[in-house]
Design a protein around this motif. Structure first.
Motif, PDB file in Angstrom:
ATOM      1  N   TYR A   1     -19.262 -12.708 -53.777  1.00  0.00           N
ATOM      2  CA  TYR A   1     -19.946 -12.916 -55.054  1.00  0.00           C
ATOM      3  C   TYR A   1     -19.242 -12.134 -56.170  1.00  0.00           C
ATOM      4  CZ  TYR A   1     -22.008  -8.514 -53.416  1.00  0.00           C
ATOM      5  OH  TYR A   1     -22.202  -7.258 -52.906  1.00  0.00           O
ATOM      6  N   PRO A   2     -19.187 -12.668 -57.387  1.00  0.00           N
ATOM      7  CA  PRO A   2     -18.714 -11.889 -58.533  1.00  0.00           C
ATOM      8  C   PRO A   2     -19.733 -10.795 -58.849  1.00  0.00           C
ATOM      9  CG  PRO A   2     -18.744 -14.250 -59.009  1.00  0.00           C
ATOM     10  CD  PRO A   2     -19.540 -14.046 -57.762  1.00  0.00           C
ATOM     11  N   TYR A   3     -19.274  -9.673 -59.364  1.00  0.00           N
ATOM     12  CA  TYR A   3     -20.163  -8.536 -59.587  1.00  0.00           C
ATOM     13  C   TYR A   3     -19.826  -7.839 -60.899  1.00  0.00           C
ATOM     14  CZ  TYR A   3     -16.026  -6.418 -57.459  1.00  0.00           C
ATOM     15  OH  TYR A   3     -14.724  -6.073 -57.170  1.00  0.00           O
ATOM     16  N   LEU A   4     -20.813  -7.123 -61.424  1.00  0.00           N
ATOM     17  CA  LEU A   4     -20.665  -6.399 -62.681  1.00  0.00           C
ATOM     18  C   LEU A   4     -21.543  -5.160 -62.613  1.00  0.00           C
ATOM     19  CD1 LEU A   4     -20.731  -7.869 -66.280  1.00  0.00           C
ATOM     20  CD2 LEU A   4     -22.299  -6.010 -65.669  1.00  0.00           C
ATOM     21  N   TYR A   5     -20.947  -3.998 -62.888  1.00  0.00           N
ATOM     22  CA  TYR A   5     -21.687  -2.738 -62.902  1.00  0.00           C
ATOM     23  C   TYR A   5     -21.971  -2.327 -64.344  1.00  0.00           C
ATOM     24  CZ  TYR A   5     -20.390  -2.039 -57.972  1.00  0.00           C
ATOM     25  OH  TYR A   5     -20.237  -2.173 -56.616  1.00  0.00           O
ATOM     26  N   ALA A   6     -23.124  -1.714 -64.550  1.00  0.00           N
ATOM     27  CA  ALA A   6     -23.498  -1.241 -65.887  1.00  0.00           C
ATOM     28  C   ALA A   6     -24.519  -0.130 -65.731  1.00  0.00           C
ATOM     29  CB  ALA A   6     -24.073  -2.389 -66.727  1.00  0.00           C
ATOM     30  N   GLY A   7     -24.888   0.473 -66.864  1.00  0.00           N
ATOM     31  CA  GLY A   7     -25.930   1.487 -66.890  1.00  0.00           C
ATOM     32  C   GLY A   7     -26.990   1.097 -67.898  1.00  0.00           C
ATOM     33  N   LEU A   8     -28.201   1.602 -67.695  1.00  0.00           N
ATOM     34  CA  LEU A   8     -29.253   1.396 -68.682  1.00  0.00           C
ATOM     35  C   LEU A   8     -29.179   2.435 -69.798  1.00  0.00           C
ATOM     36  CD1 LEU A   8     -32.365   0.337 -66.580  1.00  0.00           C
ATOM     37  CD2 LEU A   8     -30.741  -1.087 -67.825  1.00  0.00           C
TER      38      LEU A   8
END
Length: 217
Positions: free
Chosen positions: A60-67
């Motif tokens: 799966y394609p993935y993307l990391y981020a923060g709130l």
């Protein structure tokens, strides 16, 4: 360390965390890729890669981020930065920010994530804080667990949500590109900062100061 294999069945009831439309997400990412673009390249099942990346076992394609901005900065830039035994500031090398950009995204729709925020959330999926706190040596195992979690939360879980390891007061997340609706992420205009530029370095210095970190000359 609980390096056991996931069970065949999920016997607990996983929680659900809804990020509402309009929520801001913050990223530190390579400037060669748009801020809202998912990484389409699967990590190796055993070598390299992040905590919850897709692999050839579940590509799966993935993307990391923060709130929060601090979560994005700390999770990306401070992972391997040791404290100075003499008490001096930690130095972040220039290579760590070369070609990197800080960007802000906004959700255009509600997204439902699987929360891994506390002991009850983790126990519901047969885990404990190891899953979200362990270091890179165990990432082959955490990736395998991520694949198992996806299978047992199909189709509703668009990603995972957990307390940032490096800034526990904020939350980090990983989104699954095959479950987020097209156009779910919108880049906020006029918010991008190239971290290796003058304005980006000044901004980053201010963010890093409370963490006893300075940019190396």
């Amino acid at each position: 360390m609980p390096r056991y294999r996931p069970p065949e069945a999920l016997t607990g009831t996983p929680g659900k965390a809804v990020l509402p439309r309009g929520t801001l997400l913050y990223r530190v990412h390579g400037a060669h890729r748009p801020a809202h673009a998912f990484n389409p390249r699967p990590a190796h099942c055993l070598y390299g890669g992040g905590r919850f990346d897709g692999t050839s076992c579940d590509p799966y394609p993935y993307l990391y981020a923060g709130l929060g901005a601090a979560a994005a900065v700390c999770e990306t830039l401070l992972r391997d930065l040791e404290f100075d035994p003499s008490g001096g500031p930690r130095l972040l090398p220039a290579a760590a920010i070369a070609g990197r950009r800080f960007s802000t995204l906004r959700l255009t729709t509600d997204l439902t994530l699987l929360p891994l925020l506390g002991g009850r959330d983790l126990a519901a999926v047969h885990q404990d804080p190891w899953l979200i706190h362990t270091e890179a040596r165990d990432y082959p195992y955490t990736r395998d667990w991520a694949h198992w979690l996806r299978r047992h939360t199909d189709p509703w879980a668009c990603g995972l949500l957990w307390p940032s390891k490096r800034e526990p007061g904020e939350r980090a997340l990983a989104l699954f590109g095959d479950r987020c609706p097209p156009g779910a992420l919108r880049v906020e205009p006029d918010t991008a900062l190239d971290l290796d530029g003058e304005a980006g370095r000044a901004w980053l210095d201010a963010v890093l100061e409370p963490y006893q970190v300075r940019l190396a000359p």
